[in-house]
Design a protein around this motif. Sequence first.
Motif, mmCIF file in Angstrom:
data_model
loop_
_atom_site.group_PDB
_atom_site.id
_atom_site.type_symbol
_atom_site.label_atom_id
_atom_site.label_comp_id
_atom_site.label_asym_id
_atom_site.label_seq_id
_atom_site.Cartn_x
_atom_site.Cartn_y
_atom_site.Cartn_z
ATOM 1 N N PRO A 69 0.831 -1.212 0.000
ATOM 2 C CA PRO A 69 0.000 0.000 0.000
ATOM 3 C C PRO A 69 0.868 1.266 0.000
ATOM 4 C CG PRO A 69 -0.346 -1.304 2.010
ATOM 5 C CD PRO A 69 0.648 -2.022 1.179
ATOM 6 N N GLU A 70 0.285 2.346 -0.461
ATOM 7 C CA GLU A 70 1.002 3.620 -0.533
ATOM 8 C C GLU A 70 1.370 4.090 0.869
ATOM 9 O OE1 GLU A 70 -0.291 6.913 -3.249
ATOM 10 O OE2 GLU A 70 -0.818 7.809 -1.320
ATOM 11 N N ALA A 71 2.654 4.317 1.089
ATOM 12 C CA ALA A 71 3.143 4.798 2.380
ATOM 13 C C ALA A 71 3.386 6.293 2.274
ATOM 14 C CB ALA A 71 4.426 4.084 2.760
ATOM 15 N N SER A 72 3.088 7.009 3.342
ATOM 16 C CA SER A 72 3.329 8.451 3.328
ATOM 17 C C SER A 72 3.779 8.923 4.701
ATOM 18 C CB SER A 72 2.063 9.210 2.905
ATOM 19 O OG SER A 72 1.055 9.071 3.884
ATOM 20 N N VAL A 73 4.478 10.043 4.662
ATOM 21 C CA VAL A 73 4.941 10.667 5.893
ATOM 22 C C VAL A 73 4.700 12.163 5.758
ATOM 23 C CG1 VAL A 73 7.327 10.885 5.092
ATOM 24 C CG2 VAL A 73 6.867 10.878 7.522
ATOM 25 N N LEU A 74 4.299 12.781 6.838
ATOM 26 C CA LEU A 74 4.084 14.224 6.882
ATOM 27 C C LEU A 74 5.101 14.811 7.846
ATOM 28 C CD1 LEU A 74 2.263 16.558 5.937
ATOM 29 C CD2 LEU A 74 0.881 16.169 7.974
ATOM 30 N N LEU A 75 5.953 15.698 7.331
ATOM 31 C CA LEU A 75 7.019 16.302 8.127
ATOM 32 C C LEU A 75 6.806 17.792 8.279
ATOM 33 C CD1 LEU A 75 10.245 14.811 6.485
ATOM 34 C CD2 LEU A 75 9.094 13.990 8.511
ATOM 35 N N ILE A 76 7.193 18.310 9.411
ATOM 36 C CA ILE A 76 7.320 19.744 9.611
ATOM 37 C C ILE A 76 8.814 19.988 9.765
ATOM 38 C CG2 ILE A 76 6.775 21.704 11.088
ATOM 39 C CD1 ILE A 76 4.207 20.151 11.876
ATOM 40 N N VAL A 77 9.402 20.605 8.739
ATOM 41 C CA VAL A 77 10.848 20.737 8.649
ATOM 42 C C VAL A 77 11.262 22.179 8.942
ATOM 43 C CG1 VAL A 77 12.844 20.465 7.140
ATOM 44 C CG2 VAL A 77 10.906 18.914 6.915
ATOM 45 N N LYS A 78 12.226 22.318 9.799
ATOM 46 C CA LYS A 78 12.851 23.611 10.087
ATOM 47 C C LYS A 78 14.268 23.563 9.523
ATOM 48 C CE LYS A 78 9.468 25.026 12.772
ATOM 49 N NZ LYS A 78 8.650 26.166 12.515
ATOM 50 N N ALA A 79 14.683 24.652 8.886
ATOM 51 C CA ALA A 79 16.012 24.676 8.268
ATOM 52 C C ALA A 79 16.617 26.064 8.384
ATOM 53 C CB ALA A 79 15.919 24.273 6.800
ATOM 54 N N ASP A 80 17.931 26.122 8.248
ATOM 55 C CA ASP A 80 18.685 27.377 8.225
ATOM 56 C C ASP A 80 19.441 27.454 6.916
ATOM 57 O OD1 ASP A 80 17.937 28.137 10.822
ATOM 58 O OD2 ASP A 80 19.616 27.055 11.725
ATOM 59 N N ALA A 81 19.436 28.644 6.327
ATOM 60 C CA ALA A 81 20.245 28.922 5.140
ATOM 61 C C ALA A 81 21.074 30.159 5.457
ATOM 62 C CB ALA A 81 19.362 29.161 3.929
ATOM 63 N N VAL A 82 22.368 30.099 5.161
ATOM 64 C CA VAL A 82 23.267 31.188 5.541
ATOM 65 C C VAL A 82 23.993 31.705 4.306
ATOM 66 C CG1 VAL A 82 25.324 31.773 6.887
ATOM 67 C CG2 VAL A 82 23.561 30.324 7.878
ATOM 68 N N GLY A 83 23.968 33.036 4.153
ATOM 69 C CA GLY A 83 24.721 33.709 3.103
ATOM 70 C C GLY A 83 25.998 34.276 3.690
ATOM 71 N N CYS A 84 27.105 34.168 2.942
ATOM 72 C CA CYS A 84 28.386 34.614 3.478
ATOM 73 C C CYS A 84 29.291 35.119 2.368
ATOM 74 C CB CYS A 84 29.075 33.481 4.230
ATOM 75 S SG CYS A 84 29.534 32.105 3.182
ATOM 76 N N ILE A 85 30.413 35.667 2.785
ATOM 77 C CA ILE A 85 31.469 36.101 1.878
ATOM 78 C C ILE A 85 32.752 35.439 2.354
ATOM 79 C CG2 ILE A 85 32.866 38.059 1.145
ATOM 80 C CD1 ILE A 85 30.393 39.768 1.238
ATOM 81 N N VAL A 137 11.179 8.333 5.992
ATOM 82 C CA VAL A 137 11.479 9.600 6.671
ATOM 83 C C VAL A 137 12.799 10.166 6.162
ATOM 84 C CG1 VAL A 137 12.041 10.621 8.920
ATOM 85 C CG2 VAL A 137 10.082 9.094 8.706
ATOM 86 N N ASP A 138 13.798 9.307 5.978
ATOM 87 C CA ASP A 138 15.098 9.749 5.464
ATOM 88 C C ASP A 138 14.954 10.347 4.062
ATOM 89 O OD1 ASP A 138 17.967 9.982 5.695
ATOM 90 O OD2 ASP A 138 18.097 8.344 4.241
ATOM 91 N N GLU A 139 14.194 9.674 3.196
ATOM 92 C CA GLU A 139 13.954 10.199 1.843
ATOM 93 C C GLU A 139 13.239 11.550 1.906
ATOM 94 O OE1 GLU A 139 11.603 7.285 -0.171
ATOM 95 O OE2 GLU A 139 13.292 5.928 -0.498
ATOM 96 N N ALA A 140 12.283 11.663 2.814
ATOM 97 C CA ALA A 140 11.526 12.911 2.937
ATOM 98 C C ALA A 140 12.421 14.058 3.373
ATOM 99 C CB ALA A 140 10.371 12.725 3.924
ATOM 100 N N TYR A 141 13.309 13.813 4.332
ATOM 101 C CA TYR A 141 14.239 14.864 4.769
ATOM 102 C C TYR A 141 15.175 15.283 3.642
ATOM 103 C CZ TYR A 141 13.068 15.176 9.732
ATOM 104 O OH TYR A 141 12.438 15.429 10.917
ATOM 105 N N LYS A 142 15.666 14.312 2.870
ATOM 106 C CA LYS A 142 16.547 14.645 1.746
ATOM 107 C C LYS A 142 15.797 15.462 0.693
ATOM 108 C CE LYS A 142 19.713 10.794 2.346
ATOM 109 N NZ LYS A 142 20.152 9.488 1.863
ATOM 110 N N THR A 143 14.557 15.101 0.429
ATOM 111 C CA THR A 143 13.738 15.860 -0.518
ATOM 112 C C THR A 143 13.498 17.278 -0.011
ATOM 113 O OG1 THR A 143 12.643 13.826 -1.225
ATOM 114 C CG2 THR A 143 11.529 15.891 -1.733
ATOM 115 N N ALA A 144 13.220 17.410 1.271
ATOM 116 C CA ALA A 144 12.998 18.733 1.866
ATOM 117 C C ALA A 144 14.253 19.582 1.773
ATOM 118 C CB ALA A 144 12.558 18.588 3.317
ATOM 119 N N GLU A 145 15.405 19.006 2.057
ATOM 120 C CA GLU A 145 16.659 19.765 2.001
ATOM 121 C C GLU A 145 16.937 20.248 0.574
ATOM 122 O OE1 GLU A 145 21.097 19.519 3.903
ATOM 123 O OE2 GLU A 145 20.158 17.635 3.291
ATOM 124 N N GLN A 146 16.673 19.387 -0.407
ATOM 125 C CA GLN A 146 16.899 19.771 -1.805
ATOM 126 C C GLN A 146 15.940 20.886 -2.227
ATOM 127 O OE1 GLN A 146 19.437 18.771 -3.850
ATOM 128 N NE2 GLN A 146 18.665 20.468 -5.050
#
Length: 186
Positions: A69-85, A137-146
């Motif tokens: 059967p179709e498996a699904s996961v619902l994530l609430i993802v928090k992330a940080d993105a940093v700009g630098c020189i 869950v691992d696939e979902a986190y990788k998809t979210a990061e991308q």
Amino acid sequence: MRIIFRILPWLILLVAGYFFISKKFSINTSVESKHQLLVEKIEAIGKLELVRYQISDVLEHKNKTDFLPEASVLLIVKADAVGCIDLTKITRNDIEIDADTAVVNLPQPEICYVKIDHKNSRVYDTKMAYFREAKLVDEAYKTAEQKITDEVKKSNILAQTKINATNVLKPIIEGLGYKNVRLTFE
């Protein structure tokens, strides 16, 4: 009184037996971790972090197969993105000084990193995942990061990094005694 003297030894024996059994067969858990840390590389970093985006993403990730059967996961993802020189890219040729004027040619801003904050991210729900939940869950986190990385690249983080570089570095250079400071980006 006789009944008490007959019952008292059995009662004492029962209490002593309880304490003996509870001490002898009690389950004691202890955790032991042994670490062997090794510093593999020491690297000089001259990246000046100038802007941080804190991002939230709600992601529903589904895994469809023919037999299960179709498996699904619902994530609430928090992330940080940093700009630098990267200040290590500045050479002596990038700095021009004339009397009370300083012109500094800075490298183009870049995205230092985009990373998921796993401490504040949550798996909200899983459906039909069972034995494949960890992989899902691992696939979902990788998809979210991308996806977050792609969206950050489309945002104005690099423009904001330039503005913040000017706001941070100009007063420092002016503090060195230069009245006219101009920052450019190659």
